[in-house]
Design an enzyme around this catalytic site. Structure first.
Site, PDB file in Angstrom:
ATOM      1  N   LYS A 112      40.886  34.201  40.469  1.00 30.92           N
ATOM      2  CA  LYS A 112      39.982  35.345  40.245  1.00 30.92           C
ATOM      3  C   LYS A 112      38.726  34.916  39.490  1.00 30.92           C
ATOM      4  CE  LYS A 112      43.543  38.911  40.607  1.00 30.92           C
ATOM      5  NZ  LYS A 112      43.207  39.623  41.801  1.00 30.92           N
ATOM      6  N   LYS A 197      47.661  36.044  50.334  1.00 29.26           N
ATOM      7  CA  LYS A 197      48.434  37.239  49.991  1.00 29.26           C
ATOM      8  C   LYS A 197      47.715  38.505  50.456  1.00 29.26           C
ATOM      9  CE  LYS A 197      48.168  39.190  45.978  1.00 29.26           C
ATOM     10  NZ  LYS A 197      48.218  39.686  44.598  1.00 29.26           N
ATOM     11  N   LYS A 200      45.028  44.057  47.261  1.00 29.46           N
ATOM     12  CA  LYS A 200      44.347  45.356  47.310  1.00 29.46           C
ATOM     13  C   LYS A 200      42.947  45.323  46.728  1.00 29.46           C
ATOM     14  CE  LYS A 200      47.111  47.096  43.492  1.00 29.46           C
ATOM     15  NZ  LYS A 200      46.727  46.241  42.374  1.00 29.46           N
TER      16      LYS A 200
END
Ligand code: AQP
Length: 332
Positions: A112, A197, A200
């Site tokens: 991230k 993955k 969302k």
């Protein structure tokens, strides 16, 4: 009685990955004689670029969806993380227990942080310390089990290390929790990029099935799923055929069958995709319908969250107070 805790971040609309990897386990745990607490971990949603109004909206939606999925507030405690100060209070003590090196090793932080840098955003300090706040979420309740998907295993390992270290240095304060993962679909992959993955928080790409997607949308996304080249028929091989393995995992999770055994029943990808699409549509249909009913009655959801926060505070407060005393702080 086993104490269970887990949470979901309101960083986007909940996905099929969240449902199969985590939420479904929570609903199952809620049926057992366990003391279970589930949380919308809204403070974690502030670790990346965010829009305040959207975080508020998604927090309400996540809580509503968890109830729609089957969590029963008479049996478990459902609440919002920021409503219980003990999480942030304990996080600081755990920052004084963790080392810089061990949090920088976290895979999610690396991924991230790299994504934030690539898009020109700064990397928030809270992104680095987020696993420590997550450890506080878990340890504040003397949690025994943390039902999560595969991507959270490393953070639960860090939580265990911090609990053991704190207990050894300052006296026994925390239970040492363990992660519990579903047997199938612990890591649901993106339908368009089956080596990543299903997440969302990124762009709402066609490879992500949301729990609230309409049946027609689900069918379209599954039918367009990337499968693998090669003429070996339908075989279960996660490394060589990640797209097909992902579809078989999803079908296995929906039907209770073993993914590798399911492969034998198909000679082509089309029939497999059709069955996956129908299985997912039927799995999510009751959740979507119940969500619509609950969303029309926001007062009920607010009451559940208010009562949940009250109960969570009662459990966490003495544990966090004990940690404050153990680490050397004067009683007020
Ligand atoms: N694809 C997945 N397969 C299986 N389990 C998953 N979980 C998440 N994605 C999958 C599990 O769902 C629980 C709640 O997830 P989260 O809210 O902590 O995090 P997230 O969905 O991974 O969302 P992020 O980090 O905001 O963004 P993305 O998804 O884009 O990386 C957890 O138990 C998690 O394991």
């Amino acid at each position: 009685m086993t104490r269970i805790f887990s949470g979901v971040k309101p960083t986007g609309h909940l996905t099929l990955g969240n449902y199969l990897g985590a939420v479904r386990q929570w609903v199952a745990a809620d049926q057992e004689p366990a003391d279970a607490l589930f949380c919308v971990v809204d403070l974690h949603a502030l670790t990346v670029e965010h829009d305040p109004a959207r975080v508020r909206r998604l927090s309400r939606q996540a809580a509503t969806l968890l109830l729609a999925a089957g969590l029963d507030p008479r049996r478990c405690t459902l609440f919002v993380q920021s409503h219980v100060d003990e999480h942030a209070r304990l996080a600081y003590l755990l920052e004084c227990t963790a080392t810089d090196g061990e949090v920088r090793r976290m895979i999610q932080y690396r991924e991230k942080a790299a994504a934030a840098r690539a898009s020109g955003d700064g990397v928030r300090l809270s992104l680095l310390t987020y696993p420590v706040l997550m450890a506080a979420d878990i340890l504040a309740y003397r949690t025994d089990e943390v039902p999560v998907g595969e991507d959270q295993r490393q953070h639960v390992e860090l939580t265990r290390d911090l609990a053991v270290r704190f207990n050894q240095r300052y006296g026994h304060t925390f239970a040492v929790p363990k992660a519990t993962l579903p047997v199938v679909a612990a890591r649901v992959m993106d339908l368009q990029e089956p080596t990543s993955k299903m997440g969302k928080s990124g762009d709402a790409g066609p490879g992500v099935v949301f729990m609230l997607d309409e049946p027609g949308v689900i069918r379209k996304k599954v039918m367009r799923a990337v499968t693998d080249s090669g003429d070996g028929g339908v075989v279960y091989d996660r490394d060589a055929r990640p797209g097909v393995a992902n579809l078989l995992d999803i079908l296995g999770a929906c039907t209770g069958a073993e993914p590798a055994a399911l492969a034998d029943g198909y000679s082509g990808y089309g029939a497999l995709k059709r069955d996956v699409a129908e299985a997912v549509v039927e799995l999510l249909r009751p959740v979507r319908e119940r969500h619509a009913e609950l969303a029309a009655d926001p007062g009920t959801v607010e009451r559940v969250l208010r009562e949940g926060a009250g109960r969570a505070r009662e459990v966490a407060r003495p544990v966090v107070d004990a940690a404050y005393r153990a680490i050397g702080l004067l009683e007020p």
